[in-house]
Design an enzyme around this catalytic site. Structure first.
Site, PDB file in Angstrom:
ATOM      1  N   ILE A 202      31.296  43.665  30.202  1.00  0.00           N
ATOM      2  CA  ILE A 202      32.464  44.513  29.989  1.00  0.00           C
ATOM      3  C   ILE A 202      32.809  45.206  31.300  1.00  0.00           C
ATOM      4  O   ILE A 202      31.944  45.758  31.978  1.00  0.00           O
ATOM      5  CB  ILE A 202      32.193  45.596  28.916  1.00  0.00           C
ATOM      6  CG1 ILE A 202      31.708  44.962  27.607  1.00  0.00           C
ATOM      7  CG2 ILE A 202      33.447  46.438  28.687  1.00  0.00           C
ATOM      8  CD1 ILE A 202      32.665  44.000  26.967  1.00  0.00           C
ATOM      9  N   LYS A 203      34.088  45.178  31.652  1.00  0.00           N
ATOM     10  CA  LYS A 203      34.589  45.961  32.782  1.00  0.00           C
ATOM     11  C   LYS A 203      35.498  47.036  32.217  1.00  0.00           C
ATOM     12  O   LYS A 203      36.453  46.737  31.491  1.00  0.00           O
ATOM     13  CB  LYS A 203      35.360  45.075  33.765  1.00  0.00           C
ATOM     14  CG  LYS A 203      36.031  45.864  34.891  1.00  0.00           C
ATOM     15  CD  LYS A 203      36.833  44.952  35.812  1.00  0.00           C
ATOM     16  CE  LYS A 203      37.658  45.752  36.819  1.00  0.00           C
ATOM     17  NZ  LYS A 203      38.451  44.879  37.719  1.00  0.00           N
TER      18      LYS A 203
END
Length: 291
Positions: A202-203
Site C-alpha cells: 500500500i502506498k
C-alpha cells in the site's frame, strides 16, 4: 546416459539437522508463491525490510512536471541511489537504461489529465506487457470516496487477479482528492480496503496516528512524499513514518525538486535504512549539498 557419481567423498545427509522453513521478511507476505516473493525482495531490502522508491511517474497525468522535463538528464544521476523506480512504461522503454538493474514498479492505471476528474482512471497496462518489461510490481490508483470509486477498485481487482496468475505484486495507491481529508480515519479505511482486496503493498499519505493505520493494515505500507516540502520537513516526515511502522517511502518531488537531489536521496536512505534521525540526516544533506 548420465555419468555415475564416482566421488570418493562420503555422502552426508545431515540426519540430525531438520530442514528449516524460512519465513519471509515482509509483513503479511509469506503465503505468496516464490516468484511473487522474489519480486518483493527486489523492491524491499531483505536486510532492513524497507525501500526507498523514487517516484517519477507524475507525467502520466501532469505532463512535464517541474524536475521531470528531461528525465534522461535530471533523473539519471539519481537512479543508482534508488531501491526501486516508480515510472510509466513509456518512460521505462524510452529513457531508463536496462543495465541499471533497478527493480521497477510500473504505473498501470491512468486516463484523465489534471484538466478532468482524476478518479476516472482505467487500466493502462496489461499484465503481459508488464511481464515483457520484467517489472517487479504494478501500481494502480484507487479513489476511495471519489466519483469513480468502484471503477478504480475494479481496476485494482483485475490486476490483482492477473498478478496472482503470473506472480506479479500489485501496489495499491490510495488517492486523496481535493474534498477528502488526509486523516487517520480516511487513510486507515482506504489502506485496509486495498489490502483486503488483494494489494500486496500500500502506498498512502502520512498522517497523525499513522501507527494505527499501519497496525490495521496486514501488508507493508510505504508513504508518498506528496507536495514539495522543505528538506528538513520531508526528512522529519520520513523519520516519523518509519517510527510508526512504515516499510519505506516513495518520494518524487521532495527529491528531484530539491536544491541538491543526490544529497537529498542519500539523506532519505540514511533515515529509512540506517535509522538516522531527521536532524542528523539534514546535517548530512547540508554537508553533501555544500561540497
Amino acid at each position: 546416459m548420465a555419468e555415475h557419481d564416482l566421488s570418493e567423498k562420503r555422502k552426508e545427509y545431515f540426519l540430525d539437522t531438520p530442514q528449516k522453513n524460512d519465513t519471509f521478511f515482509l509483513k503479511g507476505s509469506s503465503g505468496y508463491d516464490w516468484g511473487f516473493r522474489n519480486r518483493l525482495a527486489r523492491i524491499f531490502s531483505p536486510k532492513s525490510g524497507r525501500t526507498v522508491m523514487l517516484a517519477i511517474d507524475h507525467g502520466y497525468f501532469q505532463g512535464p512536471t517541474t524536475g521531470l522535463e528531461r528525465i534522461d538528464v535530471t533523473i539519471k544521476p539519481l537512479v543508482p541511489f534508488a531501491d526501486a523506480l516508480m515510472c510509466t512504461r513509456g518512460i521505462l522503454r524510452s529513457v531508463i537504461n536496462p543495465e541499471s538493474g533497478n527493480p521497477v514498479v510500473m504505473r498501470a492505471s491512468g486516463g484523465p489529465s489534471i484538466l478532468k476528474d482524476l478518479s476516472n482512471e482505467q487500466i493502462a497496462v496489461n499484465m503481459e506487457d508488464a511481464l515483457r518489461m520484467n517489472v517487479s510490481a504494478v501500481a494502480v490508483q484507487v479513489f476511495v470516496g471519489g466519483e469513480c470509486e468502484t471503477q478504480t477498485i475494479n481496476n485494482m481487482i483485475r490486476l490483482v487477479d492477473e498478478g496472482m496468475r503470473y506472480g506479479m505484486p500489485v501496489l495499491g495507491v490510495t488517492a486523496v482528492g481535493k474534498d477528502l481529508a488526509r486523516d487517520s480515519r480516511y487513510i486507515g479505511l482506504a489502506s485496509r480496503m486495498l489490502a483486503e482486496l488483494g494489494a500486496a503493498i500500500i502506498k498512502t499519505y502520512f498522517c497523525d496516528d499513522f501507527d494505527k493505520v499501519v497496525a490495521a493494515c496486514p501488508v507493508p505500507i510505504i508513504i508518498a512524499g506528496g507536495k514539495k516540502l522543505a528538506e528538513f520537513e520531508a526528512l522529519t516526515m520520513a523519520r516519523n513514518a518509519i517510527d510508526a511502522g512504515a516499510s519505506g517511502v516513495d518520494m518524487g518531488r521532495n527529491i528531484f525538486q530539491s536544491d541538491a537531489p543526490e544529497a537529498m536521496i542519500t539523506a532519505v536512505r540514511k533515515v529509512v535504512h540506517e535509522n538516522m534521525s531527521a536532524v542528523q540526516a539534514f546535517e548530512l544533506y547540508t554537508e553533501l549539498k555544500n561540497r
